[in-house]
Design a protein around this motif. Sequence first.
Motif, PDB file in Angstrom:
ATOM      1  N   ASP A 129      11.238   1.053  16.859  1.00 38.90           N
ATOM      2  CA  ASP A 129      10.819   1.510  18.190  1.00 38.90           C
ATOM      3  C   ASP A 129      11.016   3.017  18.291  1.00 38.90           C
ATOM      4  N   LEU A 130       9.891   3.743  18.348  1.00 41.05           N
ATOM      5  CA  LEU A 130       9.944   5.209  18.395  1.00 41.05           C
ATOM      6  C   LEU A 130       9.277   5.756  19.659  1.00 41.05           C
ATOM      7  N   LYS A 131       9.204   4.932  20.687  1.00 39.74           N
ATOM      8  CA  LYS A 131       8.580   5.360  21.941  1.00 39.74           C
ATOM      9  C   LYS A 131       9.304   6.580  22.489  1.00 39.74           C
ATOM     10  N   GLY A 132       8.540   7.586  22.879  1.00 39.95           N
ATOM     11  CA  GLY A 132       9.111   8.824  23.386  1.00 39.95           C
ATOM     12  C   GLY A 132       9.510   9.802  22.298  1.00 39.95           C
ATOM     13  N   ILE A 133       9.402   9.380  21.037  1.00 42.11           N
ATOM     14  CA  ILE A 133       9.763  10.243  19.908  1.00 42.11           C
ATOM     15  C   ILE A 133       8.520  10.629  19.112  1.00 42.11           C
ATOM     16  N   HIS A 190       4.081   9.632  18.418  1.00 38.86           N
ATOM     17  CA  HIS A 190       2.900   9.092  19.088  1.00 38.86           C
ATOM     18  C   HIS A 190       2.634   7.648  18.683  1.00 38.86           C
ATOM     19  N   SER A 191       3.242   7.215  17.576  1.00 36.48           N
ATOM     20  CA  SER A 191       2.880   5.926  16.980  1.00 36.48           C
ATOM     21  C   SER A 191       4.109   5.177  16.497  1.00 36.48           C
ATOM     22  N   ASP A 192       4.027   3.880  16.544  1.00 35.61           N
ATOM     23  CA  ASP A 192       4.831   2.976  15.743  1.00 35.61           C
ATOM     24  C   ASP A 192       4.058   1.668  15.670  1.00 35.61           C
ATOM     25  N   LEU A 193       4.523   0.734  14.856  1.00 38.03           N
ATOM     26  CA  LEU A 193       3.736  -0.463  14.598  1.00 38.03           C
ATOM     27  C   LEU A 193       3.489  -1.282  15.857  1.00 38.03           C
ATOM     28  N   ASN A 194       4.527  -1.530  16.646  1.00 40.33           N
ATOM     29  CA  ASN A 194       4.351  -2.367  17.828  1.00 40.33           C
ATOM     30  C   ASN A 194       3.479  -1.697  18.881  1.00 40.33           C
ATOM     31  N   ARG A 195       3.624  -0.385  19.046  1.00 43.41           N
ATOM     32  CA  ARG A 195       2.747   0.304  20.013  1.00 43.41           C
ATOM     33  C   ARG A 195       1.303   0.312  19.534  1.00 43.41           C
ATOM     34  N   MET A 196       1.084   0.387  18.228  1.00 40.34           N
ATOM     35  CA  MET A 196      -0.275   0.337  17.708  1.00 40.34           C
ATOM     36  C   MET A 196      -0.917  -1.020  18.019  1.00 40.34           C
ATOM     37  N   SER A 239       2.498 -10.285   9.031  1.00 37.89           N
ATOM     38  CA  SER A 239       1.811 -10.911  10.157  1.00 37.89           C
ATOM     39  C   SER A 239       1.193  -9.899  11.111  1.00 37.89           C
ATOM     40  N   LYS A 240       1.476  -8.604  10.876  1.00 38.88           N
ATOM     41  CA  LYS A 240       1.005  -7.567  11.797  1.00 38.88           C
ATOM     42  C   LYS A 240       0.043  -6.569  11.153  1.00 38.88           C
ATOM     43  N   ILE A 241       0.224  -6.286   9.867  1.00 44.11           N
ATOM     44  CA  ILE A 241      -0.557  -5.211   9.240  1.00 44.11           C
ATOM     45  C   ILE A 241      -0.817  -5.547   7.772  1.00 44.11           C
ATOM     46  N   VAL A 242      -2.032  -5.258   7.311  1.00 41.21           N
ATOM     47  CA  VAL A 242      -2.457  -5.580   5.950  1.00 41.21           C
ATOM     48  C   VAL A 242      -3.229  -4.388   5.389  1.00 41.21           C
ATOM     49  N   LYS A 243      -2.945  -3.999   4.163  1.00 46.89           N
ATOM     50  CA  LYS A 243      -3.765  -2.967   3.517  1.00 46.89           C
ATOM     51  C   LYS A 243      -5.052  -3.607   3.022  1.00 46.89           C
ATOM     52  N   VAL A 244      -6.187  -2.983   3.314  1.00 45.94           N
ATOM     53  CA  VAL A 244      -7.473  -3.565   2.935  1.00 45.94           C
ATOM     54  C   VAL A 244      -8.216  -2.614   2.007  1.00 45.94           C
ATOM     55  N   LYS A 270      -3.698  15.377  28.212  1.00 46.37           N
ATOM     56  CA  LYS A 270      -3.033  14.621  29.271  1.00 46.37           C
ATOM     57  C   LYS A 270      -3.655  13.226  29.357  1.00 46.37           C
ATOM     58  N   GLN A 271      -2.837  12.258  29.652  1.00 42.51           N
ATOM     59  CA  GLN A 271      -3.188  10.834  29.756  1.00 42.51           C
ATOM     60  C   GLN A 271      -3.304  10.147  28.394  1.00 42.51           C
ATOM     61  N   LEU A 272      -3.319  10.906  27.302  1.00 49.31           N
ATOM     62  CA  LEU A 272      -3.357  10.310  25.966  1.00 49.31           C
ATOM     63  C   LEU A 272      -2.025  10.608  25.277  1.00 49.31           C
ATOM     64  N   ASP A 273      -0.980   9.989  25.813  1.00 53.24           N
ATOM     65  CA  ASP A 273       0.369  10.288  25.346  1.00 53.24           C
ATOM     66  C   ASP A 273       0.675   9.686  23.985  1.00 53.24           C
ATOM     67  N   ASP A 274       0.107   8.512  23.715  1.00 55.91           N
ATOM     68  CA  ASP A 274       0.379   7.852  22.439  1.00 55.91           C
ATOM     69  C   ASP A 274      -0.705   6.815  22.167  1.00 55.91           C
ATOM     70  N   VAL A 275      -0.487   5.972  21.159  1.00 56.40           N
ATOM     71  CA  VAL A 275      -1.516   5.041  20.704  1.00 56.40           C
ATOM     72  C   VAL A 275      -1.767   3.889  21.668  1.00 56.40           C
ATOM     73  N   THR A 276      -0.957   3.778  22.712  1.00 48.89           N
ATOM     74  CA  THR A 276      -1.208   2.727  23.706  1.00 48.89           C
ATOM     75  C   THR A 276      -2.263   3.145  24.724  1.00 48.89           C
TER      76      THR A 276
END
Length: 393
Positions: free
Chosen positions: A51-55, A57-63, A104-109, A350-356
Amino acid sequence: MKTKLLFISLITTLQLSAQSYQKIHNNAIFVDTHNDFLTQTMEKGFVFDTDLKGITHSDLNRMKEGSVDVQFFSVWSDGDQLNPYAFANRQLDSLDAVIQRNPSKIVKVANTKKLLKTVMQHKIAALVGLEGGHQIENDLDKMEALYNRGVRYITLTWNNSTPWATSASDETNLEGSKNSEGKKGLTVFGKKVIQKMNALGIMVDISHVGEQTFYDVIATTTKPVIASHSSVYTLCPHKRNLKDDQIKAVAKNGGVIQINFNSGFIDPSVEPREFAFIEKHKAEIDSLINTGMLSYHAEESMYKKYIAESYELRAPFDWVIQHIEYVINLVGVDYVGIGSDFDGIYQPPKQLDDVTDYSKITKTLVEKGYNEKDIDKILGGNLLRVLKANESK
């Protein structure tokens, strides 16, 4: 009573609109072609599946929360990096480790067929882009080895040139900037690089390259190109952006331009204000550099320390939409997409703070009257078309 009915009708309309754009966003295959998180891992030790929210722009769960379906992870190095091929492989190792921990969340293709299967399974399809061209160390066999590890585009230069291709920064800033053959653009070997990429199925990325390199690429490639994270020069005259004739050339080639979120690349008022901000805090920055901190990390720390000041440096959200619409109005809806540059930039709009926050783009496109088919193209369909066209037969 009429007022009450009108109010209820307005609320119902707004709720339906919200459901409509969110449904369109969730149904689309959302593709972002440029995320620099792997550099954050290498330089700061950040781990993507924490969990890197606020640190960052991205982490796996926010993506996952942001409904990202396809993510190209940038493997970066500049021209000063020692052993850039080995450095690239270390970045790929860090990505592979995340994927192995989170099947279960991410796969290299490796191709669009596997990509679509992964998306249907509600997992993130991970691909890789090399940023800089330095990582192949002037060796086509090393390029092929990196292809085998998942690389599906190569940005031919970063801000600094390779021996075989001149960059936008060098062509603009250095009078008479030349490649190893004593000229601007691609060398004979550079053209062999393009031909090898075409043969393997690696997309040629013209973000960061100089104009002469750009036109040499267009004359050499037999496959559609991408600009993985570039914006429009006419709206913001920055050397990293594409001029109208270049945008038209990409469209004629069948390629796609992925709009960059960096505030300084989309709003022309930002860069001079950023220079003033850095100058204002120069003494503090110099003090950090004297302790051994890299200059760009010292500057970044100022953005994080002076939050109110730095927030006002960010471009208004609408500038992103303006760049998307400019490409559409110039060459059509088939040639534009999203290449955020998240975790490689200090100041997103502005309004595009991170991947969410990606669905805010979809919401605005719906409000502007774009139909679902065209929105699907912008959010990822155009890039998938180009990826498919590049796959080796």
